[in-house]
Design an enzyme around this catalytic site. Structure first.
Site, PDB file in Angstrom:
ATOM      1  N   ASP A  31      38.969  44.640  40.086  1.00 24.19           N
ATOM      2  CA  ASP A  31      38.564  44.796  38.703  1.00 24.19           C
ATOM      3  C   ASP A  31      37.039  44.837  38.695  1.00 24.19           C
ATOM      4  O   ASP A  31      36.385  44.607  39.721  1.00 24.19           O
ATOM      5  CB  ASP A  31      39.100  43.611  37.892  1.00 24.19           C
ATOM      6  CG  ASP A  31      38.633  43.627  36.459  1.00 24.19           C
ATOM      7  OD1 ASP A  31      38.676  44.688  35.820  1.00 24.19           O
ATOM      8  OD2 ASP A  31      38.203  42.559  35.968  1.00 24.19           O
ATOM      9  N   ASP A  33      34.597  43.978  35.346  1.00 25.77           N
ATOM     10  CA  ASP A  33      34.063  42.896  34.515  1.00 25.77           C
ATOM     11  C   ASP A  33      34.621  41.549  34.959  1.00 25.77           C
ATOM     12  O   ASP A  33      35.837  41.352  34.996  1.00 25.77           O
ATOM     13  CB  ASP A  33      34.438  43.118  33.043  1.00 25.77           C
ATOM     14  CG  ASP A  33      33.559  44.145  32.357  1.00 25.77           C
ATOM     15  OD1 ASP A  33      32.341  43.896  32.244  1.00 25.77           O
ATOM     16  OD2 ASP A  33      34.090  45.186  31.918  1.00 25.77           O
TER      17      ASP A  33
END
Length: 254
Positions: A31, A33
């Protein structure tokens, strides 16, 4: 090694075995963020200030708890529906403007997760494929990846906007496997949000969860294989060392 994160939760007890079953490892999916960088404080600030400008919640600033419950890790369409349930178009325009504010903040304040470059080197040294898989808009993802010096690191960037379904649906992670031409049986995921962990698990892969900003008890409910503070966490490296041990054991004797 027994990983005891919370006596009240049933999480996989032997994380190193769970990850080492992926050998030979082919890829790692990240991922963006909260997983590559600690960006949630910037998102929270941008949402808080812009919502104050329109007198959202009668002018009471949103709390971190509100941010975690309604915004963190979610796709912008879902955020728009949550904040503006009666006016989706207004919500989408708001999130678009907020992302522009976030990119301005990120250009000055973005910081990598502790130990990120140590894990980057491990991945590179082992010749693994890698992709970034995110619910963030592509413009955000590319800015963050560039600011972190990772533009040449990733083989692909998969964006929820460009899939039929965003996280927590498994489609973005399944698309990453397809693009990289790797198997879910030889890949693991790094994630920091409930929706992201759920997506990785639903795609059939072990997930290393990071407690960057989200509460540990919420992350545990999404069933990560391993929960770590950051990429310097000894629990992660004990698990990764199992791959090296297996590789060494598989080499024929001289």
């Amino acid at each position: 090694m027994t990983v005891t994160i919370s006596s009240a939760e049933n999480i996989v007890d032997d994380a190193e075995v769970s990850l080492s079953r992926l050998a030979p490892l082919e890829a790692v999916l990240f991922d963006v963020d909260g997983t590559l960088c600690d960006s949630d404080p910037l998102h929270h600030y941008a949402f808080r200030e812009m919502l104050l400008e329109i007198n959202f919640n009668d002018g009471v600033p949103i709390t971190e708890e509100f941010f975690i419950k309604n915004i963190a890790g979610k796709h912008n369409v879902d955020i728009a529906l949550s904040l503006f349930p009666d006016d989706l178009q207004r919500g989408l325009k708001f999130t678009e403007d907020k992302e522009a504010m976030f990119r301005r903040l990120a250009s000055e304040q973005l910081k990598p997760i502790n130990g990120l470059y140590k894990l980057k080197k491990w991945v590179e040294d082992h010749g693994l494929k890698r992709a970034a898989v995110t619910n963030a808009p592509r413009a955000n993802a590319e800015v963050m990846i560039s600011l972190l010096g990772l533009s040449d690191f990733f083989d692909a960037v998969i964006v929820g906007d460009e899939c039929q379904h965003a996280k927590p649906h498994p489609e973005p992670y399944l698309k990453a496997l397809e693009v990289l031409n790797v198997s879910k049986d030889h890949t693991f995921v790094c994630e920091d949000s409930v929706s992201g962990i759920k997506a990785g698990v639903a795609a059939g892969m072990p997930v290393v969860g990071l407690t960057t900003r989200n509460p540990e008890h919420l992350l545990l409910e999404a069933k990560p294989t391993l929960l770590i503070k950051d990429y310097e966490d000894p629990k992660l490296w004990t698990a990764l060392e199992e791959f090296d041990k297996q590789a060494a054991a598989a080499k024929p004797a001289a």
